[in-house]
Enzyme design. Structure first.
Site, PDB file in Angstrom:
ATOM      1  CB  CYS A   1      13.737  19.030  -6.990  1.00 19.63           C
ATOM      2  SG  CYS A   1      14.762  18.122  -5.816  1.00 19.63           S
TER       3      CYS A   1
ATOM      4  CB  THR B   1      -2.537  -8.744  -1.177  1.00 16.26           C
ATOM      5  OG1 THR B   1      -2.008  -8.661  -2.515  1.00 16.26           O
ATOM      6  CG2 THR B   1      -1.904  -9.903  -0.455  1.00 16.26           C
TER       7      THR B   1
ATOM      8  CG  LEU C   1     -14.099  -9.515   1.700  1.00 10.94           C
ATOM      9  CD1 LEU C   1     -14.552  -9.320   3.140  1.00 10.94           C
ATOM     10  CD2 LEU C   1     -14.347  -8.231   0.902  1.00 10.94           C
ATOM     11  CD  GLU C   2     -13.474 -11.843  -3.286  1.00 16.04           C
ATOM     12  OE1 GLU C   2     -12.952 -11.132  -4.157  1.00 16.04           O
ATOM     13  OE2 GLU C   2     -14.690 -12.093  -3.241  1.00 16.04           O
TER      14      GLU C   2
ATOM     15  CG  HIS D   1       4.023  -1.900  -4.757  1.00 17.50           C
ATOM     16  ND1 HIS D   1       2.856  -2.634  -4.843  1.00 17.50           N
ATOM     17  CD2 HIS D   1       5.001  -2.710  -5.226  1.00 17.50           C
ATOM     18  CE1 HIS D   1       3.127  -3.838  -5.333  1.00 17.50           C
ATOM     19  NE2 HIS D   1       4.419  -3.919  -5.566  1.00 17.50           N
TER      20      HIS D   1
ATOM     21  CB  CYS E   1      14.061  15.047  -7.557  1.00 18.77           C
ATOM     22  SG  CYS E   1      14.823  16.054  -8.856  1.00 18.77           S
TER      23      CYS E   1
ATOM     24  CG  ASN F   1      -1.911  -1.145   1.173  1.00 18.76           C
ATOM     25  OD1 ASN F   1      -2.068  -1.783   0.132  1.00 18.76           O
ATOM     26  ND2 ASN F   1      -2.542  -1.429   2.288  1.00 18.76           N
TER      27      ASN F   1
HETATM   28  C1  BJW Z   1     -10.284  -7.315   1.746  1.00 13.93           C
HETATM   29  C2  BJW Z   1     -11.187  -6.386   2.140  1.00 13.93           C
HETATM   30  C3  BJW Z   1     -11.381  -6.292   3.503  1.00 13.93           C
HETATM   31  C4  BJW Z   1     -11.151  -6.285   0.058  1.00 13.93           C
HETATM   32  N1  BJW Z   1     -10.722  -7.075   4.301  1.00 13.93           N
HETATM   33  N2  BJW Z   1      -9.581  -8.123   2.494  1.00 13.93           N
HETATM   34  C5  BJW Z   1       3.177 -11.628 -16.269  1.00 13.93           C
HETATM   35  C6  BJW Z   1       3.226 -12.620 -15.294  1.00 13.93           C
HETATM   36  C7  BJW Z   1       3.768 -12.365 -14.029  1.00 13.93           C
HETATM   37  C8  BJW Z   1       4.277 -11.104 -13.710  1.00 13.93           C
HETATM   38  C9  BJW Z   1       4.224 -10.138 -14.685  1.00 13.93           C
HETATM   39  C10 BJW Z   1       3.697 -10.400 -15.947  1.00 13.93           C
HETATM   40  N3  BJW Z   1       3.772  -9.259 -16.678  1.00 13.93           N
HETATM   41  C11 BJW Z   1       4.343  -8.282 -15.916  1.00 13.93           C
HETATM   42  C12 BJW Z   1       4.628  -8.820 -14.706  1.00 13.93           C
HETATM   43  C13 BJW Z   1       5.236  -8.099 -13.546  1.00 13.93           C
HETATM   44  C14 BJW Z   1       4.254  -7.090 -12.957  1.00 13.93           C
HETATM   45  C15 BJW Z   1       2.973  -7.833 -12.584  1.00 13.93           C
HETATM   46  O1  BJW Z   1       2.888  -8.500 -11.560  1.00 13.93           O
HETATM   47  N4  BJW Z   1       1.917  -7.671 -13.400  1.00 13.93           N
HETATM   48  C16 BJW Z   1       0.656  -8.355 -13.139  1.00 13.93           C
HETATM   49  C17 BJW Z   1      -0.501  -7.424 -13.476  1.00 13.93           C
HETATM   50  C18 BJW Z   1       0.652  -9.646 -13.906  1.00 13.93           C
HETATM   51  N5  BJW Z   1       4.868  -6.541 -11.795  1.00 13.93           N
HETATM   52  C19 BJW Z   1       5.665  -5.480 -11.864  1.00 13.93           C
HETATM   53  O2  BJW Z   1       5.847  -4.870 -12.906  1.00 13.93           O
HETATM   54  C20 BJW Z   1       6.389  -5.081 -10.597  1.00 13.93           C
HETATM   55  N6  BJW Z   1       7.767  -4.981 -10.865  1.00 13.93           N
HETATM   56  C21 BJW Z   1       8.496  -6.053 -11.214  1.00 13.93           C
HETATM   57  O3  BJW Z   1       8.032  -7.172 -11.326  1.00 13.93           O
HETATM   58  O4  BJW Z   1       9.824  -5.747 -11.410  1.00 13.93           O
HETATM   59  C22 BJW Z   1      10.695  -6.826 -11.804  1.00 13.93           C
HETATM   60  C23 BJW Z   1      11.552  -7.256 -10.645  1.00 13.93           C
HETATM   61  C24 BJW Z   1      10.987  -7.632  -9.452  1.00 13.93           C
HETATM   62  C25 BJW Z   1      11.787  -8.060  -8.391  1.00 13.93           C
HETATM   63  C26 BJW Z   1      13.138  -8.083  -8.526  1.00 13.93           C
HETATM   64  C27 BJW Z   1      13.729  -7.705  -9.731  1.00 13.93           C
HETATM   65  C28 BJW Z   1      12.918  -7.283 -10.791  1.00 13.93           C
HETATM   66  C29 BJW Z   1       5.912  -3.723 -10.104  1.00 13.93           C
HETATM   67  C30 BJW Z   1       4.513  -3.766  -9.597  1.00 13.93           C
HETATM   68  C31 BJW Z   1       4.023  -2.371  -9.199  1.00 13.93           C
HETATM   69  C32 BJW Z   1       2.588  -2.399  -8.721  1.00 13.93           C
HETATM   70  N7  BJW Z   1       2.117  -1.077  -8.581  1.00 13.93           N
HETATM   71  C33 BJW Z   1       0.746  -0.871  -8.125  1.00 13.93           C
HETATM   72  C34 BJW Z   1       0.315   0.605  -8.371  1.00 13.93           C
HETATM   73  C35 BJW Z   1       1.014   1.555  -7.485  1.00 13.93           C
HETATM   74  C36 BJW Z   1       0.166   2.050  -6.373  1.00 13.93           C
HETATM   75  C37 BJW Z   1      -0.808   3.136  -6.780  1.00 13.93           C
HETATM   76  O5  BJW Z   1      -0.703   3.764  -7.813  1.00 13.93           O
HETATM   77  O6  BJW Z   1      -1.735   3.334  -6.005  1.00 13.93           O
HETATM   78  O7  BJW Z   1       0.593  -1.255  -6.763  1.00 13.93           O
HETATM   79  S1  BJW Z   1      -0.457  -1.853  -8.990  1.00 13.93           S
HETATM   80  C38 BJW Z   1      -1.490  -2.117  -7.625  1.00 13.93           C
HETATM   81  O8  BJW Z   1      -1.565  -3.558  -7.387  1.00 13.93           O
HETATM   82  C39 BJW Z   1      -0.792  -1.499  -6.429  1.00 13.93           C
HETATM   83  C40 BJW Z   1      -0.936  -2.586  -5.396  1.00 13.93           C
HETATM   84  O9  BJW Z   1       0.063  -2.445  -4.395  1.00 13.93           O
HETATM   85  C41 BJW Z   1      -0.836  -3.846  -6.197  1.00 13.93           C
HETATM   86  C42 BJW Z   1      -1.408  -5.066  -5.511  1.00 13.93           C
HETATM   87  O10 BJW Z   1      -2.788  -4.932  -5.332  1.00 13.93           O
HETATM   88  P1  BJW Z   1      -3.482  -5.518  -4.032  1.00 13.93           P
HETATM   89  O11 BJW Z   1      -2.991  -4.797  -2.837  1.00 13.93           O
HETATM   90  O12 BJW Z   1      -3.362  -6.983  -4.017  1.00 13.93           O
HETATM   91  O13 BJW Z   1      -4.986  -5.044  -4.243  1.00 13.93           O
HETATM   92  P2  BJW Z   1      -6.172  -5.770  -5.066  1.00 13.93           P
HETATM   93  O14 BJW Z   1      -7.200  -4.742  -5.324  1.00 13.93           O
HETATM   94  O15 BJW Z   1      -5.656  -6.524  -6.210  1.00 13.93           O
HETATM   95  O16 BJW Z   1      -6.749  -6.835  -4.028  1.00 13.93           O
HETATM   96  C43 BJW Z   1      -7.394  -6.453  -2.838  1.00 13.93           C
HETATM   97  C44 BJW Z   1      -7.649  -7.689  -2.015  1.00 13.93           C
HETATM   98  O17 BJW Z   1      -8.218  -7.281  -0.783  1.00 13.93           O
HETATM   99  C45 BJW Z   1      -8.651  -8.672  -2.658  1.00 13.93           C
HETATM  100  O18 BJW Z   1      -8.145  -9.993  -2.534  1.00 13.93           O
HETATM  101  C46 BJW Z   1      -9.918  -8.506  -1.812  1.00 13.93           C
HETATM  102  O19 BJW Z   1     -10.632  -9.726  -1.656  1.00 13.93           O
HETATM  103  C47 BJW Z   1      -9.338  -8.080  -0.499  1.00 13.93           C
HETATM  104  N8  BJW Z   1     -10.228  -7.261   0.303  1.00 13.93           N
HETATM  105  N9  BJW Z   1     -11.707  -5.755   0.964  1.00 13.93           N
HETATM  106  C48 BJW Z   1      -9.837  -7.971   3.806  1.00 13.93           C
HETATM  107  N10 BJW Z   1     -12.294  -5.408   3.986  1.00 13.93           N
END
Ligand code: BJW
Length: 242
Positions: free
Chosen positions: A145, A185, A211-212, A118, A126, A101
């Site tokens: 900056c 997540t 949640l699910e 993230h 900058c 988050n």
């Molecule tokens: C509840 C609830 C309640 C609801 N109680 N629960 C193909 C295959 C595999 C990987 C890749 C691919 N193509 C590209 C990739 C890599 C890519 C990726 O994973 N893409 C996917 C879409 C496939 N990843 C990247 O590019 C990352 N970088 C990377 O891999 O670099 C290479 C590298 C890594 C390591 C070492 C060396 C090199 C970067 C990822 C950046 C993500 N950025 C974001 C946006 C920034 C934030 C912003 O602008 O606000 O981050 S995307 C967005 O998703 C955000 C979040 O942090 C992230 C995860 O989402 P999250 O938190 O899981 O939220 P939701 O909405 O998905 O889920 C919510 C959950 O809560 C649900 O399960 C609900 O059930 C639950 N819930 N209410 C409890 N009350």
């Protein structure tokens, strides 16, 4: 697995959902997310920023302003209590919160050992002099900056295709832990989605609170379903009173 008593907790958007911050993906399988008619994958990329910086800056300015009106919920507060009380209760174990988050609700809930893999809404980066600055206002007007004066500040957010922060620290913490807990997540975004597999390979116990069921549920020893305010509070109380 180590017998350290160390706990690594991964949190996602679900932990802040009951504070009124929208999650990214809808539905059990993490279907497409829409932010203001934009798919997150289309807005949260360096390419989108290069193509249409005003759109991206306006979007982040709006969300930076919004999170400052939100309050931590019972789940954030319970995790902060765990961080404070677990070292004594476990005889020296630590708690690390690795959050995807970009809000500051863990900190405002009282947690101190928080790793924002993230990035953070309340930070600006900058790209001219590579410094980071606490930032609560807007970026759309291209303010200078504070360090070098260049109008080159961008949101300090890890976009798709960029490398998340402090990956080595995270894997090292996993290697020194005995329990991995994933909260709210979807398991749709890597590398965070792969932590449970790493934890299993290292022999850690694994627990999911969501949640699910998520895309990663099958990897966990146990999944407890329900809103984070209830499941996290219940889990923390159980652990501290055991
Ligand atoms: C509840 C609830 C309640 C609801 N109680 N629960 C193909 C295959 C595999 C990987 C890749 C691919 N193509 C590209 C990739 C890599 C890519 C990726 O994973 N893409 C996917 C879409 C496939 N990843 C990247 O590019 C990352 N970088 C990377 O891999 O670099 C290479 C590298 C890594 C390591 C070492 C060396 C090199 C970067 C990822 C950046 C993500 N950025 C974001 C946006 C920034 C934030 C912003 O602008 O606000 O981050 S995307 C967005 O998703 C955000 C979040 O942090 C992230 C995860 O989402 P999250 O938190 O899981 O939220 P939701 O909405 O998905 O889920 C919510 C959950 O809560 C649900 O399960 C609900 O059930 C639950 N819930 N209410 C409890 N009350």
């Amino acid at each position: 697995m180590t017998n350290s008593g160390n706990i690594v907790i991964l949190t996602g958007a679900g932990v802040s959902a009951e504070s009124g911050i929208d999650t990214f993906r809808a539905g059990a399988n993490g279907g497409p997310s829409l932010w203001e008619q934009h798919r997150v994958e289309d807005v949260a990329t360096p390419e989108a920023f290069a193509r249409d910086p005003e759109l991206v800056l306006r979007f982040y300015d709006m969300r930076r302003a919004a999170i400052q009106t939100k309050q931590p919920n019972a789940a954030h507060i319970a995790l902060a209590r765990l961080e404070r009380e677990w070292p004594v209760r476990s005889g020296g174990g630590s708690v690390l919160i690795v959050t995807q988050n970009v809000d500051d609700l863990h900190e405002r809930g009282g947690a101190t050992n928080v790793l924002h893999m993230h990035g953070e809404h309340l930070s600006a980066w900058c790209t001219a002099c590579d410094t980071r600055h606490r930032w609560t206002g807007a970026l759309i007007e291209r303010p200078p900056c504070p360090a070098c004066g260049a109008p080159a500040l961008r949101p300090d957010i890890v976009w798709f295709g960029e490398v998340p922060y402090r990956m080595e620290d995270i894997y090292q913490a996993l290697a020194q832990a005995s329990l991995f807990v994933s909260i709210g997540t979807s398991g749709a975004v890597y590398p965070a989605a792969g932590f449970v597999r790493t934890a299993r390979e290292l022999g850690l116990q694994t627990l999911e609170l969501n949640l699910e069921r998520s895309q990663g549920s099958a990897w966990f020893h146990e999944t407890r379903l329900g809103p984070a305010t209830a499941t996290v509070s219940g889990w923390v109380e159980g652990l501290l009173e055991r």
